[in-house]
Design a protein around this motif. Structure first.
Motif, PDB file in Angstrom:
ATOM      1  N   ASN A 198      12.327  28.674   8.372  1.00 23.92           N
ATOM      2  CA  ASN A 198      11.186  27.818   8.099  1.00 23.92           C
ATOM      3  C   ASN A 198      11.224  26.631   9.032  1.00 23.92           C
ATOM      4  O   ASN A 198      12.248  26.342   9.645  1.00 23.92           O
ATOM      5  CB  ASN A 198      11.169  27.370   6.629  1.00 23.92           C
ATOM      6  N   TYR A 199      10.086  25.968   9.148  1.00 27.01           N
ATOM      7  CA  TYR A 199       9.974  24.756   9.946  1.00 27.01           C
ATOM      8  C   TYR A 199       9.558  23.615   9.027  1.00 27.01           C
ATOM      9  O   TYR A 199       8.933  23.824   7.998  1.00 27.01           O
ATOM     10  CB  TYR A 199       8.895  24.913  11.028  1.00 27.01           C
ATOM     11  N   HIS A 200       9.875  22.414   9.420  1.00 24.57           N
ATOM     12  CA  HIS A 200       9.457  21.231   8.675  1.00 24.57           C
ATOM     13  C   HIS A 200       8.123  20.734   9.240  1.00 24.57           C
ATOM     14  O   HIS A 200       7.850  20.875  10.424  1.00 24.57           O
ATOM     15  CB  HIS A 200      10.477  20.113   8.808  1.00 24.57           C
ATOM     16  N   LEU A 201       7.319  20.135   8.378  1.00 23.33           N
ATOM     17  CA  LEU A 201       6.074  19.483   8.777  1.00 23.33           C
ATOM     18  C   LEU A 201       5.842  18.337   7.797  1.00 23.33           C
ATOM     19  O   LEU A 201       5.927  18.531   6.585  1.00 23.33           O
ATOM     20  CB  LEU A 201       4.891  20.460   8.732  1.00 23.33           C
ATOM     21  N   LEU A 202       5.576  17.153   8.310  1.00 23.80           N
ATOM     22  CA  LEU A 202       5.332  15.998   7.450  1.00 23.80           C
ATOM     23  C   LEU A 202       3.836  15.846   7.220  1.00 23.80           C
ATOM     24  O   LEU A 202       3.065  15.796   8.179  1.00 23.80           O
ATOM     25  CB  LEU A 202       5.886  14.728   8.098  1.00 23.80           C
ATOM     26  N   LEU A 203       3.431  15.817   5.949  1.00 28.84           N
ATOM     27  CA  LEU A 203       2.030  15.646   5.583  1.00 28.84           C
ATOM     28  C   LEU A 203       1.868  14.365   4.782  1.00 28.84           C
ATOM     29  O   LEU A 203       2.649  14.098   3.865  1.00 28.84           O
ATOM     30  CB  LEU A 203       1.548  16.839   4.744  1.00 28.84           C
ATOM     31  N   LEU A 204       0.846  13.588   5.115  1.00 25.67           N
ATOM     32  CA  LEU A 204       0.531  12.340   4.410  1.00 25.67           C
ATOM     33  C   LEU A 204      -0.916  12.388   3.950  1.00 25.67           C
ATOM     34  O   LEU A 204      -1.800  12.793   4.711  1.00 25.67           O
ATOM     35  CB  LEU A 204       0.724  11.133   5.339  1.00 25.67           C
ATOM     36  N   ALA A 205      -1.154  11.965   2.721  1.00 17.82           N
ATOM     37  CA  ALA A 205      -2.518  11.920   2.193  1.00 17.82           C
ATOM     38  C   ALA A 205      -3.195  10.647   2.693  1.00 17.82           C
ATOM     39  O   ALA A 205      -2.685   9.551   2.503  1.00 17.82           O
ATOM     40  CB  ALA A 205      -2.488  11.944   0.671  1.00 17.82           C
ATOM     41  N   LYS A 206      -4.361  10.818   3.336  1.00 20.23           N
ATOM     42  CA  LYS A 206      -5.068   9.628   3.804  1.00 20.23           C
ATOM     43  C   LYS A 206      -6.192   9.213   2.865  1.00 20.23           C
ATOM     44  O   LYS A 206      -6.780   8.151   3.035  1.00 20.23           O
ATOM     45  CB  LYS A 206      -5.589   9.807   5.229  1.00 20.23           C
ATOM     46  N   ASN A 207      -6.487  10.062   1.868  1.00 16.85           N
ATOM     47  CA  ASN A 207      -7.515   9.742   0.880  1.00 16.85           C
ATOM     48  C   ASN A 207      -7.307  10.617  -0.360  1.00 16.85           C
ATOM     49  O   ASN A 207      -6.343  11.386  -0.419  1.00 16.85           O
ATOM     50  CB  ASN A 207      -8.915   9.926   1.478  1.00 16.85           C
ATOM     51  N   LYS A 245       0.848  -1.194   0.000  1.00 13.22           N
ATOM     52  CA  LYS A 245       0.000   0.000   0.000  1.00 13.22           C
ATOM     53  C   LYS A 245       0.887   1.249   0.000  1.00 13.22           C
ATOM     54  O   LYS A 245       1.650   1.474   0.936  1.00 13.22           O
ATOM     55  CB  LYS A 245      -0.903   0.020   1.230  1.00 13.22           C
ATOM     56  N   PRO A 246       0.778   2.086  -1.050  1.00  9.00           N
ATOM     57  CA  PRO A 246       1.578   3.311  -1.092  1.00  9.00           C
ATOM     58  C   PRO A 246       0.914   4.434  -0.293  1.00  9.00           C
ATOM     59  O   PRO A 246      -0.297   4.629  -0.360  1.00  9.00           O
ATOM     60  CB  PRO A 246       1.593   3.663  -2.584  1.00  9.00           C
ATOM     61  N   ILE A 247       1.706   5.144   0.485  1.00  9.54           N
ATOM     62  CA  ILE A 247       1.232   6.312   1.226  1.00  9.54           C
ATOM     63  C   ILE A 247       2.015   7.505   0.692  1.00  9.54           C
ATOM     64  O   ILE A 247       3.232   7.573   0.839  1.00  9.54           O
ATOM     65  CB  ILE A 247       1.451   6.142   2.742  1.00  9.54           C
ATOM     66  N   ILE A 248       1.305   8.424   0.065  1.00  9.76           N
ATOM     67  CA  ILE A 248       1.951   9.576  -0.571  1.00  9.76           C
ATOM     68  C   ILE A 248       1.984  10.737   0.413  1.00  9.76           C
ATOM     69  O   ILE A 248       0.971  11.095   1.008  1.00  9.76           O
ATOM     70  CB  ILE A 248       1.191  10.010  -1.845  1.00  9.76           C
ATOM     71  N   GLY A 249       3.155  11.323   0.553  1.00 11.45           N
ATOM     72  CA  GLY A 249       3.305  12.445   1.459  1.00 11.45           C
ATOM     73  C   GLY A 249       4.396  13.384   1.011  1.00 11.45           C
ATOM     74  O   GLY A 249       4.983  13.230  -0.059  1.00 11.45           O
ATOM     75  N   GLY A 262      -7.171  14.331   0.358  1.00 11.08           N
ATOM     76  CA  GLY A 262      -5.887  14.673   0.953  1.00 11.08           C
ATOM     77  C   GLY A 262      -4.781  14.755  -0.095  1.00 11.08           C
ATOM     78  O   GLY A 262      -3.939  15.656  -0.053  1.00 11.08           O
ATOM     79  N   TYR A 263      -4.807  13.838  -1.048  1.00  8.47           N
ATOM     80  CA  TYR A 263      -3.815  13.864  -2.135  1.00  8.47           C
ATOM     81  C   TYR A 263      -3.968  15.140  -2.960  1.00  8.47           C
ATOM     82  O   TYR A 263      -2.980  15.812  -3.265  1.00  8.47           O
ATOM     83  CB  TYR A 263      -3.969  12.623  -3.014  1.00  8.47           C
ATOM     84  N   GLN A 264      -5.197  15.496  -3.278  1.00  7.88           N
ATOM     85  CA  GLN A 264      -5.449  16.726  -4.040  1.00  7.88           C
ATOM     86  C   GLN A 264      -5.007  17.958  -3.248  1.00  7.88           C
ATOM     87  O   GLN A 264      -4.415  18.890  -3.815  1.00  7.88           O
ATOM     88  CB  GLN A 264      -6.929  16.829  -4.412  1.00  7.88           C
ATOM     89  N   ASN A 265      -5.270  17.967  -1.950  1.00  8.63           N
ATOM     90  CA  ASN A 265      -4.855  19.094  -1.125  1.00  8.63           C
ATOM     91  C   ASN A 265      -3.336  19.168  -0.987  1.00  8.63           C
ATOM     92  O   ASN A 265      -2.758  20.255  -0.980  1.00  8.63           O
ATOM     93  CB  ASN A 265      -5.526  19.039   0.252  1.00  8.63           C
ATOM     94  N   LEU A 266      -2.700  18.017  -0.898  1.00  8.14           N
ATOM     95  CA  LEU A 266      -1.234  17.992  -0.834  1.00  8.14           C
ATOM     96  C   LEU A 266      -0.635  18.555  -2.120  1.00  8.14           C
ATOM     97  O   LEU A 266       0.317  19.349  -2.077  1.00  8.14           O
ATOM     98  CB  LEU A 266      -0.748  16.561  -0.580  1.00  8.14           C
ATOM     99  N   GLU A 295      -7.926  19.266   4.904  1.00  5.71           N
ATOM    100  CA  GLU A 295      -8.830  18.115   4.808  1.00  5.71           C
ATOM    101  C   GLU A 295      -8.146  16.933   4.120  1.00  5.71           C
ATOM    102  O   GLU A 295      -7.507  17.076   3.089  1.00  5.71           O
ATOM    103  CB  GLU A 295     -10.086  18.499   4.029  1.00  5.71           C
ATOM    104  N   GLY A 296      -8.294  15.768   4.727  1.00 11.65           N
ATOM    105  CA  GLY A 296      -7.753  14.548   4.143  1.00 11.65           C
ATOM    106  C   GLY A 296      -6.267  14.351   4.358  1.00 11.65           C
ATOM    107  O   GLY A 296      -5.677  13.434   3.808  1.00 11.65           O
ATOM    108  N   LEU A 297      -5.660  15.200   5.169  1.00 15.23           N
ATOM    109  CA  LEU A 297      -4.221  15.091   5.424  1.00 15.23           C
ATOM    110  C   LEU A 297      -3.947  14.676   6.862  1.00 15.23           C
ATOM    111  O   LEU A 297      -4.649  15.089   7.786  1.00 15.23           O
ATOM    112  CB  LEU A 297      -3.516  16.423   5.149  1.00 15.23           C
TER     113      LEU A 297
END
Length: 170
Positions: free
Chosen positions: A82-91, A59-63, A94-98, A126-128
């Motif tokens: 700047n600061y780092h923040l890890l974002l992962l698409a859960k649907n 299962k691929p998780i895109i982030g 979320g992928y579209q928002n990323l 949303e979705g992240l």
């Protein structure tokens, strides 16, 4: 089952060495059923990663590990902080928002690195799934600076902005 969520590939210039085919192959060897990609500020490897994972039955998780600007500094060309923040698409949302966040970071916030303001994070949350990231994350930096109350406020902002916010442990 353990899943690597903070993974940089060759697309994280000067930071990642993993080549996607070998990464996915090794995950398969180890019996992993899911794996994430979270390159610094870019999503160049997302399609290659997705296809390789699907082919391997993983299962691929895109982030993406994005760069967040301190409040209201987006327009200041001389502001490199700047600061780092890890974002992962859960649907799919979320992928579209990323994609929106990473694109806008490159088109509107680029100064040495593609940067995002918190107001955009709130708009496209949303979705992240958000993770506090490495030592370069806002929470870690505030704690290291001894600003504990600011760190608490920061964590609360992320918790209230994202339905899923987690602290990352290294």
């Amino acid at each position: 089952m353990f899943t690597h969520l903070h993974v940089h590939t060759e697309y994280s210039l000067l930071d990642g060495m993993c080549r996607i085919p070998q990464l996915v192959s090794r995950a398969k060897e180890l019996g992993m059923d899911s794996l994430a990609i979270s390159d610094h500020g870019v999503m160049y490897g997302a399609i290659e990663f997705y296809q390789a994972c699907r082919e391997a039955g993983i299962k691929p998780i895109i982030g993406c590990e994005v760069y967040i600007t301190p409040d209201n500094s987006q327009g200041k060309a001389g502001e490199k902080n700047n600061y780092h923040l890890l974002l992962l698409a859960k649907n799919q949302k979320g992928y579209q928002n990323l994609i929106q966040l990473v694109t806008r970071a490159h088109l509107e916030g680029f100064y040495y690195k593609p940067r995002i303001e918190k107001r955009l994070l709130a708009e496209y949350s949303e979705g992240l799934i958000a993770l506090s990231a490495c030592l370069g994350g806002e929470l870690a930096q505030l704690i290291l600076a001894g600003r504990i109350e600011d760190a608490k406020q920061s964590a609360l902002w992320y918790k209230n902005t994202f339905a899923d916010y987690y602290l990352e442990i290294e």
